[in-house]
Design an enzyme around this catalytic site. Structure first.
Site, PDB file in Angstrom:
ATOM      1  N   HIS A  94       0.813  -1.217   0.000  1.00  0.00           N
ATOM      2  CA  HIS A  94       0.000   0.000   0.000  1.00  0.00           C
ATOM      3  C   HIS A  94       0.849   1.272   0.000  1.00  0.00           C
ATOM      4  CE1 HIS A  94       0.647  -0.518   4.373  1.00  0.00           C
ATOM      5  NE2 HIS A  94       0.616   0.803   4.376  1.00  0.00           N
ATOM      6  N   SER A 102       2.474  -4.077 -15.394  1.00  0.00           N
ATOM      7  CA  SER A 102       3.545  -4.964 -14.940  1.00  0.00           C
ATOM      8  C   SER A 102       4.776  -4.208 -14.468  1.00  0.00           C
ATOM      9  CB  SER A 102       3.941  -5.920 -16.068  1.00  0.00           C
ATOM     10  OG  SER A 102       4.412  -5.188 -17.179  1.00  0.00           O
TER      11      SER A 102
END
Length: 75
Positions: free
Chosen positions: A41, A60
């Protein structure tokens, strides 16, 4: 942390505080001289203000470019 103990800041020299401007954002652990390991996070969501082009989801990873210069890596 649940059930942790207080400690002196000098006891854990590999801990880091990550600031955005002057605001504390996240913590991490220094894993070598160049890399900080942090929670998912705490990652950067880079994009353009208009939206539509970003690294917020389904990307990605790759280089982070600021003002035409490489400035980091997104994941």
């Amino acid at each position: 942390v649940v059930g942790g103990d207080e400690c002196n800041i000098n006891e854990h020299r590999s801990l880091v505080a990550i600031f955005v401007s002057t605001e504390f954002d996240c913590g991490g652990d220094l894993i070598n001289v160049e890399w900080v390991l942090t929670a998912a996070h705490c990652t950067l969501c880079a994009g353009i203000p208009e939206g539509g082009l970003d690294t917020c989801g389904g990307d990605s990873g790759g280089p982070l470019i600021c003002d035409g210069k490489p400035d980091g890596i997104t994941s």
